[in-house]
Design an enzyme around this catalytic site. Structure first.
Site, PDB file in Angstrom:
ATOM      1  N   GLU A  90       0.812  -1.216   0.000  1.00 19.44           N
ATOM      2  CA  GLU A  90       0.000   0.000   0.000  1.00 19.44           C
ATOM      3  C   GLU A  90       0.842   1.260   0.000  1.00 19.44           C
ATOM      4  O   GLU A  90       1.936   1.294   0.547  1.00 19.44           O
ATOM      5  CB  GLU A  90      -0.845   0.043   1.283  1.00 19.44           C
ATOM      6  N   CYS A 103       3.107   8.239   1.510  1.00 16.06           N
ATOM      7  CA  CYS A 103       3.579   7.296   2.521  1.00 16.06           C
ATOM      8  C   CYS A 103       3.738   5.948   1.832  1.00 16.06           C
ATOM      9  O   CYS A 103       2.799   5.437   1.232  1.00 16.06           O
ATOM     10  CB  CYS A 103       2.538   7.203   3.640  1.00 16.06           C
ATOM     11  N   CYS A 110       5.256  -7.741   7.476  1.00 21.41           N
ATOM     12  CA  CYS A 110       6.212  -7.272   8.474  1.00 21.41           C
ATOM     13  C   CYS A 110       6.409  -8.381   9.493  1.00 21.41           C
ATOM     14  O   CYS A 110       5.479  -9.122   9.799  1.00 21.41           O
ATOM     15  CB  CYS A 110       5.647  -6.028   9.167  1.00 21.41           C
ATOM     16  N   CYS A 114       4.110  -6.248  16.208  1.00 22.78           N
ATOM     17  CA  CYS A 114       3.457  -5.319  17.153  1.00 22.78           C
ATOM     18  C   CYS A 114       1.986  -5.728  17.327  1.00 22.78           C
ATOM     19  O   CYS A 114       1.281  -5.995  16.357  1.00 22.78           O
ATOM     20  CB  CYS A 114       3.546  -3.881  16.655  1.00 22.78           C
ATOM     21  N   CYS A 117      -0.981  -3.833  15.399  1.00 21.32           N
ATOM     22  CA  CYS A 117      -0.759  -3.406  14.010  1.00 21.32           C
ATOM     23  C   CYS A 117      -1.259  -4.429  12.992  1.00 21.32           C
ATOM     24  O   CYS A 117      -0.963  -5.621  13.100  1.00 21.32           O
ATOM     25  CB  CYS A 117       0.725  -3.136  13.791  1.00 21.32           C
ATOM     26  N   CYS A 329      -2.065   1.898   8.153  1.00 20.94           N
ATOM     27  CA  CYS A 329      -1.166   0.749   8.094  1.00 20.94           C
ATOM     28  C   CYS A 329      -1.746  -0.625   7.820  1.00 20.94           C
ATOM     29  O   CYS A 329      -2.289  -1.262   8.723  1.00 20.94           O
ATOM     30  CB  CYS A 329      -0.433   0.617   9.409  1.00 20.94           C
TER      31      CYS A 329
HETATM   32  N1  SAH Z   1       7.591  -0.317  11.085  1.00 16.76           N
HETATM   33  C1  SAH Z   1       7.663   1.104  11.231  1.00 16.76           C
HETATM   34  C2  SAH Z   1       6.802   1.907  10.241  1.00 16.76           C
HETATM   35  C3  SAH Z   1       5.397   1.456   9.920  1.00 16.76           C
HETATM   36  S1  SAH Z   1       4.039   1.730  11.008  1.00 16.76           S
HETATM   37  C4  SAH Z   1       7.334   1.508  12.634  1.00 16.76           C
HETATM   38  O1  SAH Z   1       6.970   0.664  13.427  1.00 16.76           O
HETATM   39  O2  SAH Z   1       7.506   2.680  12.974  1.00 16.76           O
HETATM   40  C5  SAH Z   1       3.639   3.412  11.090  1.00 16.76           C
HETATM   41  C6  SAH Z   1       3.112   3.811  12.470  1.00 16.76           C
HETATM   42  O3  SAH Z   1       1.750   3.396  12.706  1.00 16.76           O
HETATM   43  C7  SAH Z   1       3.918   3.218  13.604  1.00 16.76           C
HETATM   44  O4  SAH Z   1       4.150   4.192  14.567  1.00 16.76           O
HETATM   45  C8  SAH Z   1       2.985   2.146  14.134  1.00 16.76           C
HETATM   46  O5  SAH Z   1       3.315   1.796  15.437  1.00 16.76           O
HETATM   47  C9  SAH Z   1       1.651   2.816  13.993  1.00 16.76           C
HETATM   48  N2  SAH Z   1       0.506   1.910  14.070  1.00 16.76           N
HETATM   49  C10 SAH Z   1       0.412   0.624  13.708  1.00 16.76           C
HETATM   50  N3  SAH Z   1      -0.807   0.130  13.954  1.00 16.76           N
HETATM   51  C11 SAH Z   1      -1.528   1.113  14.501  1.00 16.76           C
HETATM   52  C12 SAH Z   1      -2.864   1.224  15.008  1.00 16.76           C
HETATM   53  N4  SAH Z   1      -3.695   0.197  14.991  1.00 16.76           N
HETATM   54  N5  SAH Z   1      -3.255   2.421  15.495  1.00 16.76           N
HETATM   55  C13 SAH Z   1      -2.409   3.468  15.511  1.00 16.76           C
HETATM   56  N6  SAH Z   1      -1.156   3.437  15.070  1.00 16.76           N
HETATM   57  C14 SAH Z   1      -0.700   2.276  14.577  1.00 16.76           C
END
Ligand code: SAH
Length: 346
Positions: A90, A103, A110, A114, A117, A329
């Protein structure tokens, strides 16, 4: 097969000389590639036999638009790209006052795991090449007709887990014969891979670094982000402080506020303490509900922000764009996978 799109200008010149071509062709081909052509056929000022030779050495494979969603609220556009091997990633185009920002994703899926995510649900499929990252910028630009002045590496994937290709991508977009986007107009977000932060301080000190913090204490952070087991919060802040000392650049910390998990006053106070000695900026994000996750958005956004600000830490609540489309994301890719039955949707 030559992956033309991933080559730097000097590598391109070398590859062309190896094919028996004069060196000046390197710059010509680089410029064409970075205009977003879809085939060598479009390179009008190259002789036809040369175009055919280049095609035989490695055909261009531009991404296809598998889905496109346009927000009726703010014009944010989300693209789901289908790559040559059928993988999907995306990109999101956002219009800000300071210019159009795209973006982009750095990996297919990934492996960081997390807990909140959507990008990590089915794991990592593969890394993207520099050319595939570049194509997301070029074809977003081409399809939308909007000049892109900023890039953020905040889509699917962990850029530090694919750092060689990411650094190559930065060199490509930064080049004056290409789209020439300055390092200060590029942000990279990491979940906190310390060796990557140190490498970026050396190799791309002008870049804007974002760190996904989400909790200032290792106990909470460890339950949200497995990366914290390898690189804990103390080490992470040490790396951030030395990053600031080396580069003089303020780091942005992303913090998705989760109800009853990371939204306590003591956690705001701990952020303040850990940031002492460097200017940080905390970007508070309303948590996006991911169906598979047990976490709920916090209702303490305003008090948390106030608690940081009253102690001298800059904190903003991220303006949410594309609220009516799957613009966060991994959500669009995830939905497409659900519909194809690649992951369960209950
Ligand atoms: N892997 C990298 C970049 C991609 S994620 C990183 O972790 O920074 C981009 C941002 O969105 C990150 O800060 C991630 O923690 C956040 N993110 C992921 N899922 C989310 C969610 N459900 N709600 C809010 N932010 C989220």
């Amino acid at each position: 097969m030559i992956d033309w799109k991933s080559l730097t200008p000097s590598e391109l010149t070398e590859a062309l000389t190896a094919l028996g071509e004069p060196a000046y062709r390197g710059k010509q081909v680089f410029t064409w590639l970075h205009k977003g052509v879809e085939s060598f056929e479009e390179m009008g000022n190259l002789p036809k036999p040369l175009r055919e030779k280049l095609h035989r050495a490695g055909a261009l494979s531009p991404p296809e638009i598998a889905r496109k969603q346009v927000s009726r609220l703010d014009g944010t556009v989300k693209y789901l790209w289908k790559l040559a091997d059928g993988s999907c990633v995306e990109s999101v185009l956002m219009a800000y006052r300071h210019g159009n920002t795209v973006c982009i994703s750095s990996q297919v899926g990934c492996r960081m795991g997390c807990a909140f995510c959507a990008s990590t649900i089915a794991g990592k499929v593969r890394d993207l090449t520099a050319g595939e990252m570049l194509d997301q910028v070029l074809f977003t630009w081409k399809d939308s007709g909007k000049t892109i002045s900023n890039i953020v590496l905040m889509g699917i994937g962990e850029p530090m887990d694919n750092l060689d290709a990411v650094l190559r991508f930065l060199e490509l977009v930064n080049h004056p014969d290409g789209i020439n986007i300055g390092m200060r107009h590029i942000s990279l977000s990491t979940c906190g891979v310390i060796p990557g932060i140190r490498r970026l301080a050396e190799l791309a000190p002008q870049l804007t670094l974002s760190v996904s913090l989400h909790a200032p204490d290792s106990e909470t952070r460890g339950t949200l982000m497995p990366v914290n087991r390898a690189y804990d919060v103390e080490g992470l802040f040490e790396a951030c402080h030395s990053y600031f000392q080396k580069t003089g650049r303020r780091i942005s910390f992303e913090y998705a506020l989760i109800d009853g998990v990371n939204d306590y006053d003591w956690q705001a106070d701990l952020i303040v303490k850990r940031l002492r000695g460097m200017p940080g900026h905390v970007n508070l994000i309303p948590l996006n509900d991911v169906r598979e996750s047990p976490y709920k958005p916090s209702r303490r956004m305003a008090p948390f922000q106030k608690r940081l600000e009253s102690q001298g830490v800059a904190a903003t609540v991220r303006r949410s764009l594309g609220g009516d489309i799957d613009a966060s994301c991994g959500q669009l890719r995830r939905r497409a996978m659900e519909e194809k039955g690649e992951i369960p949707n209950d």
